[in-house]
Design a protein around this motif. Structure first.
Motif, mmCIF file in Angstrom:
data_model
loop_
_atom_site.group_PDB
_atom_site.id
_atom_site.type_symbol
_atom_site.label_atom_id
_atom_site.label_comp_id
_atom_site.label_asym_id
_atom_site.label_seq_id
_atom_site.Cartn_x
_atom_site.Cartn_y
_atom_site.Cartn_z
ATOM 1 N N TRP A 205 -33.550 8.858 -56.750
ATOM 2 C CA TRP A 205 -32.728 9.693 -55.872
ATOM 3 C C TRP A 205 -31.487 10.111 -56.632
ATOM 4 N N SER A 219 -29.898 18.848 -46.864
ATOM 5 C CA SER A 219 -30.510 19.464 -48.044
ATOM 6 C C SER A 219 -32.028 19.480 -47.959
ATOM 7 N N LEU A 220 -32.588 18.796 -46.954
ATOM 8 C CA LEU A 220 -34.031 18.696 -46.808
ATOM 9 C C LEU A 220 -34.570 19.769 -45.872
ATOM 10 N N LYS A 224 -38.972 17.514 -42.757
ATOM 11 C CA LYS A 224 -38.726 16.267 -43.478
ATOM 12 C C LYS A 224 -37.479 15.562 -42.931
ATOM 13 N N ARG A 225 -36.487 16.359 -42.584
ATOM 14 C CA ARG A 225 -35.253 15.803 -42.038
ATOM 15 C C ARG A 225 -35.540 15.074 -40.722
ATOM 16 N N GLY A 363 -36.813 11.776 -50.254
ATOM 17 C CA GLY A 363 -35.774 12.435 -51.020
ATOM 18 C C GLY A 363 -35.643 11.967 -52.456
ATOM 19 N N ARG A 365 -36.900 12.018 -56.328
ATOM 20 C CA ARG A 365 -37.510 13.057 -57.157
ATOM 21 C C ARG A 365 -38.290 12.446 -58.324
ATOM 22 N N THR A 406 -41.448 18.250 -53.486
ATOM 23 C CA THR A 406 -40.237 17.568 -53.020
ATOM 24 C C THR A 406 -39.854 18.093 -51.635
ATOM 25 N N PRO A 407 -39.172 17.269 -50.835
ATOM 26 C CA PRO A 407 -38.878 17.670 -49.439
ATOM 27 C C PRO A 407 -37.658 18.559 -49.295
ATOM 28 N N PHE A 408 -37.065 18.986 -50.395
ATOM 29 C CA PHE A 408 -35.825 19.742 -50.315
ATOM 30 C C PHE A 408 -36.099 21.194 -49.895
ATOM 31 N N ARG A 409 -35.122 21.782 -49.258
ATOM 32 C CA ARG A 409 -35.230 23.184 -48.846
ATOM 33 C C ARG A 409 -35.413 24.066 -50.064
#
Length: 411
Positions: A205, A219-220, A224-225, A363, A365, A406-409
């Motif tokens: 992370w 940021s997710l 996912k959030r 979250g 990576r 990855t779960p990020f936007r």
């Protein structure tokens, strides 16, 4: 042996080198503003260390951690890990550099797997063991292995240590040298010293300057959030409370509880855990300020826990155990609580140990890890070199695919 004005020797215990000399090479910034000891929040405008090789505090290369492994009997004796620490001295006796190393009679506790190599070499009539392992036992965490004292020529001292390692390999009649979980720069440098290069993958992370856990969640991607928020609620739904303990709060009673979890879970998963109660007692006595215990309690008693070690800029997740199963409790204790702690301490990253693609959804990576391997037999070396070329390509392709997951936007 003597080499370019240095004397290169091997020590059969870390005590033979001594705490002061060891930590002067391993963690030279201790006590300086750059070291950022636990409890102190480093500020973004603080000056970086003048010597890039002198990294911030790493708990695993410290004298206290490695001494605890030896003193407790987790290494040495009949463990299959024989301390063979190499060190370089000047004429006045001052130690210029150290290489933590072990003679190995097996491949357990390393997390860079070479059982296939051992099997192939021995089926071809070779003798794979003993081998020389440059690593931190039972600890899949990246860090320096060439521990060079401040003011010394890093390249010169490191080269002497490599020559010492090759001489030590010959003296024990070993097949190979393995430097595992090293930094990228050392990986590249060792490639020029005749070592074969290997990569693998972990999940870390990374702190992007989040103000708190909610800021991280923003940021997710939305789905996912929501999943993480639900996990965190459900993890403590059965009357469970979470405690984060460091320093004096880590009492022998708390360590007893954690050790019972570690032994129960470890015995069911792996057969026989590597670490014993004496090791944790020594850590509690000498390193409590660098330890974070995340403990889960229900109905007045502890039911689960995870131990982490605190570096200057990294939180290292290590061992976990439980005596009750509850949905998502493992994720809460091991991953979400680690992220919260890292944000509060303004640490740059959380390294959550080996393996585990399930960390991606929380979250973490994909990151590349590095190891380097010196194979003495020319024919066997060619075979391993060919294998590693294909393995590196496969891992790089898998890493690229995971990056997309990855779960990020996006954007």
């Amino acid at each position: 042996m003597s080499d370019h004005g240095f004397t290169i020797k091997a020590a059969s215990s870390i005590e033979a080198i001594g705490r002061q000399a060891w930590d002067r090479c391993a963690n030279p910034l201790i006590g300086t503003p750059q070291a950022c000891p636990p409890g102190r929040r480093a500020m973004p405008d603080e000056a970086a260390a003048p010597d890039p090789a002198a990294e911030h505090f790493n708990p695993f290369i410290s004298y206290d951690f490695l001494h605890a492994l030896e003193e407790s009997g987790c290494v040495g004796g009949r463990s299959g890990w024989t301390p063979l620490h190499l060190f370089v001295s000047r004429e006045d006796g001052r130690i210029a550099g150290i290489l933590p190393a072990y003679g190995k009679s097996h491949s357990q506790g390393e997390y860079v797997f070479d059982w296939g190599w051992a099997d192939a070499f021995e089926r071809a009539g070779g003798r794979y063991y003993p081998k020389l392992q440059i690593s931190i036992p039972f600890t899949p965490a990246t860090g320096r292995r060439f521990l060079v004292a401040p003011g010394e020529d890093r390249a010169l001292v490191s080269s002497a240590l490599v020559r010492g390692a090759k001489a030590a390999l010959s003296s024990i009649g070993g097949s190979s040298i393995h430097a595992t979980f090293i930094g990228h720069d050392d990986w590249q440098w060792l490639g020029g010293q005749g070592f074969l290069q290997r990569i693998d993958q972990q999940f870390h992370w990374l702190n992007e300057g989040y103000a708190d856990f909610d800021a991280f969640l923003t940021s997710l991607a939305s789905r996912k959030r929501k999943t993480i928020k639900r996990e965190r609620r459900d993890a403590v739904a059965n009357g469970i409370t979470i405690e984060r303990l460091t320093g004096a709060a880590i009492t022998p009673k708390v360590l007893d509880a954690f050790f019972s979890f570690y032994m129960d879970t470890g015995s069911r998963k792996w057969g026989r855990p590597y670490l014993n109660r004496k090791f944790y007692a020594l850590i509690g006595e000498t390193m409590a300020e660098h330890v974070l215990l995340v403990m889960a309690k229900r109905e007045g008693r502890y039911i689960a826990g995870a131990i982490n070690f605190i570096g200057s800029d990294t939180l290292y997740g290590r061992n976990w155990g439980c005596i009750e199963d509850h949905p998502f409790l493992h994720f809460e204790v091991c991953y979400h609580q680690a992220i919260e702690f890292a944000i509060e301490r303004r640490l740059k990253r959380v390294e959550a140990g080996a393996q585990g693609e399930h960390k991606l959804a929380r979250g973490y990576r994909p990151v590349t890890t590095y190891s380097a391997h010196y194979i003495a037999d020319p024919g066997f070396r060619r075979a391993v070199d060919d294998y590693l070329a294909h393995e590196r390509a496969d891992i790089a392709a898998h890493h690229e695919a995971l990056d997309e997951a990855t779960p990020f936007r996006k954007g």
